[in-house]
Scaffold this active site. Structure first.
Site, PDB file in Angstrom:
ATOM      1  N   HIS A 175      41.695   8.189 -46.668  1.00 26.61           N
ATOM      2  CA  HIS A 175      41.983   7.546 -45.433  1.00 26.61           C
ATOM      3  C   HIS A 175      43.479   7.979 -45.007  1.00 26.61           C
ATOM      4  CE1 HIS A 175      42.181   3.801 -42.466  1.00 26.61           C
ATOM      5  NE2 HIS A 175      43.431   4.255 -42.888  1.00 26.61           N
ATOM      6  N   GLU A 176      44.457   7.944 -46.007  1.00 23.75           N
ATOM      7  CA  GLU A 176      45.950   8.043 -45.562  1.00 23.75           C
ATOM      8  C   GLU A 176      46.018   9.622 -45.311  1.00 23.75           C
ATOM      9  OE1 GLU A 176      47.521   5.966 -45.197  1.00 23.75           O
ATOM     10  OE2 GLU A 176      46.613   4.289 -46.032  1.00 23.75           O
ATOM     11  N   HIS A 179      45.267  10.455 -41.976  1.00 23.50           N
ATOM     12  CA  HIS A 179      46.357  10.275 -41.068  1.00 23.50           C
ATOM     13  C   HIS A 179      47.477  11.295 -40.948  1.00 23.50           C
ATOM     14  CE1 HIS A 179      45.642   6.079 -39.862  1.00 23.50           C
ATOM     15  NE2 HIS A 179      45.694   5.406 -41.023  1.00 23.50           N
ATOM     16  N   ASP A 252      44.914  -0.229 -38.029  1.00 28.27           N
ATOM     17  CA  ASP A 252      45.109   1.009 -37.105  1.00 28.27           C
ATOM     18  C   ASP A 252      44.455   0.704 -35.947  1.00 28.27           C
ATOM     19  OD1 ASP A 252      46.248   2.256 -39.318  1.00 28.27           O
ATOM     20  OD2 ASP A 252      44.215   2.964 -39.919  1.00 28.27           O
TER      21      ASP A 252
END
Ligand code: ZN
Length: 483
Positions: A175-176, A179, A252
């Protein structure tokens, strides 16, 4: 007050009595109205000969009674906004004055990383940094402490006892990385500073820290779109890799939705609606709540348009990640092992996979830029000092008229009673300007000038910008002493 004149009357939260008598804002309270009327008629009686100055403070100027804002009553409106980059540097300096710092500390960098923070946040950060240093039995606060403190204030403390399962760590990592990777792929977004998957007390399981290269006051449409794609990339990465999604993206989604909505309703960035203001911001200085002012059908259409923008952004994020799947896997693998990736490590992996040379780390170039601009830097570090003084020489030619102009501006904007002292400061600065070449600048003068910033920041901050300039100037002079 007329007896004690000359004096200053300060009314805090003036909206409590100065609320509009219009019933729309819940006016019509007998007692309050009488107080207001009395205040109004008293204020009419003031003139400059009496030497009374009234200051009122409120964060809801839009509900004040119109009669109160008329010339002759409250003449001048001073808006105290969140501090800008320069303001933050000055505030940090004020709070850092009594804290011992070592030579790694660069407050400009901290100020840059704390966009949107207010004075109390910054004070809190310095405090946390000091605690951190004491915990590790050091006598000086280092830049690392400060960055840790920034993180603590923004996202909470590291929560070491929360153990994520293997699968969860994997999901959070992807997930990170999603980004971070997308923002690295887009040229319109900020460079990555740090990625981590250590859980925090304020609920984040991991996060990506960005440090902008400079502070922005305007965002272009392209930048906003890139922001949306970046925000949704976390979720896109989850879907791409695990074929299922988690609850981790709720924040988000919330942010992305609010940006997309503002683009449609406030910034006129949607082709469908064009330049119509569909929302107005009600209490700009409190929560920034917005009110829709359009028909129900339009509101429904707005929702559709917002959905369309979000969908497009998500698809774009998905495509970017699909095209760079290998890099993403590499980065995620690294992150799962190390828990934290710095911006530098990130760029190394990224560039190696992309087959492009590793660029000079952003922070380094930023430092150089700033040193060249001869802004106030830490004087303790010898290396930077030499660069700094060189910069000073370049600038010194056109500096003097500028400073005088600033002093003039400051004079204009200040009130009668403050004018005297400010004039003195301005005088002093002028004198300093003249003396500086011979090098006999008294350090105590510079100290005094910094003192004025401190006072204004602690109160409602009437003119941190104005006095800030004086302090800047003073520290610049101080720098030159080391020539
Ligand atoms: Zn996320």
């Amino acid at each position: 007050a007329t007896k004690n004149a000359p004096c200053i009357i300060f009314i805090d939260e003036i909206d409590a009595i100065g609320r509009s008598r219009d019933s729309k804002y819940g006016g019509g309270n007998e007692e309050r109205e009488q107080t207001l009327n009395q205040l109004l008629s008293e204020m009419d009686g003031f003139d400059s000969s009496k030497g009374i100055l009234i200051l009122g403070a409120t964060n809801r100027p839009e509900i004040l009674d119109k009669a109160l804002l008329r010339p002759g009553r409250f003449d001048r409106r001073i808006i105290v906004e969140k501090p800008d980059l320069k303001g933050r540097v000055e505030i940090l300096k004020v709070h850092a004055k009594d804290v011992l710092m070592d030579e790694t500390v660069d407050l400009d960098e901290i100020a840059l990383a704390t966009s949107g923070a207010v004075g109390s946040d910054l004070a809190n950060m310095i405090n946390e940094a000091a605690i951190n240093a004491v915990k590790e039995k050091r006598e000086f606060v280092s830049q690392k402490d400060l960055f840790n403190a920034v993180e603590i204030v923004l996202v909470g403390k590291e929560k070491k006892d929360r153990i994520l399962s293997e699968q969860e760590r994997k999901i959070v990592s992807y997930h990170e990385v999603g980004h971070a990777l997308v923002s690295a792929l887009q040229k319109n977004s900020e460079p990555v500073q740090k990625i981590t998957i250590v859980p925090r007390t304020m609920g984040a399981l991991g996060y990506v820290m960005h440090v902008p290269e400079e502070e922005k006051y305007l965002n272009s449409e392209a930048e906003l779109k890139d922001m949306l794609v970046g925000l949704l990339a976390g979720r896109a990465a989850e879907e791409l890799v695990f074929d299922s999604v988690t609850t981790g993206a709720s924040n988000d989604i919330e942010k992305a939705t609010s940006i997309a909505r503002s683009m449609v309703t406030q910034y006129g960035m949607s082709k469908k609606f064009g330049l119509i203001g569909l929302e107005t911001v009600e209490s700009r200085y409190l929560d920034g709540r917005v009110v829709m002012n359009c028909a129900d059908e339009t509101a429904a259409a707005v929702d559709e348009e917002v959905m369309k923008i979000l969908k497009e952004s998500y698809d774009e994020a998905m495509n970017l990640l699909k095209d760079n799947r290998e890099i993403m896997d590499k980065l995620a693998e690294y992150l799962i092992q190390k828990e934290t990736i710095t911006g530098k490590e990130f760029m190394e992996i990224y560039c190696k996979e992309k087959g492009i040379p590793v660029p000079e780390p952003k922070t380094e170039t930023m430092k150089k830029d700033r040193a060249e601009k001869a802004s106030e830097e830490d004087k303790k570090s010898e290396h930077e000092e030499t660069v700094n003084t060189e910069g000073c020489e370049e600038n010194s030619e056109n500096e003097e008229p500028e400073n005088q102009k600033e002093a003039g501006e400051a004079k204009d904007a200040l009130k009668e009673n403050e004018e005297v002292t400010e004039n003195e400061v301005a005088e002093e600065s002028k004198e300093l300007c003249e003396k500086e070449e011979s090098g006999d600048v008294a350090e105590s003068n510079a100290g005094e000038a910094i003192g004025t910033t401190g006072d204004s920041d602690d109160s409602t901050g009437e003119g941190p910008v104005l006095t800030g300039k004086d302090a800047d100037f003073a520290s610049e002079l101080k720098n030159r002493l080391y020539k």
